[in-house]
Write an enzyme that holds these catalytic residues in place. Structure first.
Site, mmCIF file in Angstrom:
data_model
loop_
_atom_site.group_PDB
_atom_site.id
_atom_site.type_symbol
_atom_site.label_atom_id
_atom_site.label_comp_id
_atom_site.label_asym_id
_atom_site.label_seq_id
_atom_site.Cartn_x
_atom_site.Cartn_y
_atom_site.Cartn_z
ATOM 1 C CG ASN A 13 -1.684 1.122 1.250
ATOM 2 O OD1 ASN A 13 -1.737 2.139 0.365
ATOM 3 N ND2 ASN A 13 -2.402 1.545 2.531
ATOM 4 C CE LYS A 15 0.255 2.961 4.901
ATOM 5 N NZ LYS A 15 0.388 3.347 6.247
ATOM 6 C CG HIS A 98 -5.545 2.161 5.304
ATOM 7 N ND1 HIS A 98 -5.112 3.157 6.188
ATOM 8 C CD2 HIS A 98 -4.366 1.461 5.226
ATOM 9 C CE1 HIS A 98 -3.778 2.857 6.478
ATOM 10 N NE2 HIS A 98 -3.482 1.635 5.935
ATOM 11 C CD GLU A 100 -2.384 5.563 6.686
ATOM 12 O OE1 GLU A 100 -2.337 5.624 5.230
ATOM 13 O OE2 GLU A 100 -1.668 5.083 7.456
ATOM 14 C CD GLU A 170 -3.213 -2.180 7.238
ATOM 15 O OE1 GLU A 170 -2.033 -2.652 6.838
ATOM 16 O OE2 GLU A 170 -3.726 -1.135 7.284
ATOM 17 N N GLY A 176 3.012 2.512 10.459
ATOM 18 C CA GLY A 176 3.957 3.714 10.337
ATOM 19 C C GLY A 176 4.623 4.032 11.587
ATOM 20 C CB SER A 216 5.656 -1.633 11.770
ATOM 21 O OG SER A 216 5.362 -0.385 11.907
HETATM 22 P P1 13P Z 1 3.403 0.539 7.413
HETATM 23 O O1 13P Z 1 3.858 -0.928 6.937
HETATM 24 O O2 13P Z 1 4.050 1.567 6.871
HETATM 25 O O3 13P Z 1 3.215 0.113 8.973
HETATM 26 O O4 13P Z 1 1.709 0.704 6.949
HETATM 27 C C1 13P Z 1 0.939 -0.474 6.992
HETATM 28 C C2 13P Z 1 -0.343 -0.155 6.328
HETATM 29 O O5 13P Z 1 -0.968 1.002 6.751
HETATM 30 C C3 13P Z 1 -0.502 -0.774 5.123
HETATM 31 O O6 13P Z 1 -1.789 -0.512 4.847
#
Ligand code: 13P
Length: 255
Positions: A13, A15, A98, A100, A170, A176, A216
């Site tokens: 992903n 982003k 997601h 976010e 997640e 992140g 992560s």
């Molecule tokens: P990270 O791997 O950067 O922690 O992000 C995970 C994520 O949100 C994937 O959708």
């Protein structure tokens, strides 16, 4: 519990990262590194990168996904993208719900459900994200929340359509942050998701659904996480922006 009943899927992903030219370059770098993958490989990219990404991935085992989808077929929804637009562009997967988007863009369990339905009705595979915040975990609501979010997202999804659904667990506190869930926490969270699916569709069906872990996941911890019985793949943020790191995770999923 039999992992062989379900597909291992590693999805990046990206982003809000990479321009179209950068997307093409990164995919060209990744292609040879993941060519012999023992799992399905997906890259979910920003909308504007989709044409370049589809072109760059042509003839490879990398499928391209989007990061969101609107639930209406067309109309006055400024800034949104429909299922038809995605499928015509060559997209096969789409991330839905997601954290976010839930946190910054007002996504709710209802809109996650509508977007999930729009995706599967168009023949796309939806990667539906669920996950608890640190506060919810500390209050002891992880199981309740994961089951609720999973069931809400799957409302009115038929058992047949469920074949085109991946759930990604997640934990919000692991995204992140560099703080990864332990393999046990990932397995437990994914297990709650599978239990919710079993309550809706029966245990046999739940056994066939791919449940990813995300948060992560990286080249150093992927093998341990993916070794867990309920962890059928990963949704990878930061590490999917680096060809070498991503390919190590893909290889770990094929073991
Ligand atoms: P990270 O791997 O950067 O922690 O992000 C995970 C994520 O949100 C994937 O959708």
């Amino acid at each position: 519990m039999n992992k062989n009943l379900r597909k291992a899927v590693i999805a990046g992903n990206w982003k809000m990262n990479k321009t179209p030219a950068e997307a093409a370059a990164l995919i060209s770098e990744m292609k040879p590194l993941v060519a012999d993958a023992g799992c399905d490989v997906v890259l979910c990219v920003p909308f504007i990168d989709i044409p370049a990404a589809v072109e760059a991935a042509k003839g490879s085992n990398i499928a391209i996904g989007a990061e969101n989808i609107h639930f209406k077929a067309s109309g006055a929804y400024t800034g949104e993208i429909s299922a038809d637009m995605l499928t015509e562009a060559g997209v096969k997967y789409v991330v839905v719900g997601h954290s976010e988007r839930r946190q910054y863009f007002g996504e709710t369990d209802q809109t996650v459900n509508l977007r999930t339905l729009a995706a599967v009705n168009a023949g796309l595979t939806a990667i539906v994200c669920v996950g608890e915040t640190l506060e919810q975990r500390e209050l002891g609501y992880t199981e309740t929340l994961l089951k609720f979010q999973t069931k809400m997202a799957l409302t009115n999804v038929s058992a047949d359509q469920l074949k085109n659904i991946i759930i990604a667990y997640e934990p919000v506190w692991a995204i992140g942050t560099g703080v990864t869930a332990t393999a046990e926490q990932a397995d437990e969270g994914n297990g709650y998701v599978r239990a919710a699916i079993a309550e809706m569709y029966g245990a046999d069906v739940a056994e066939t659904v791919t449940v990813q872990y995300g948060g992560s996941m990286n080249a150093g911890n992927a093998e341990e996480l993916l070794g867990k019985v309920n962890v059928d793949g990963g949704l990878i943020g930061g590490a999917s922006l680096k060809a070498q790191d991503f390919s190590v995770i893909v290889k770990a999923a094929g073991k």
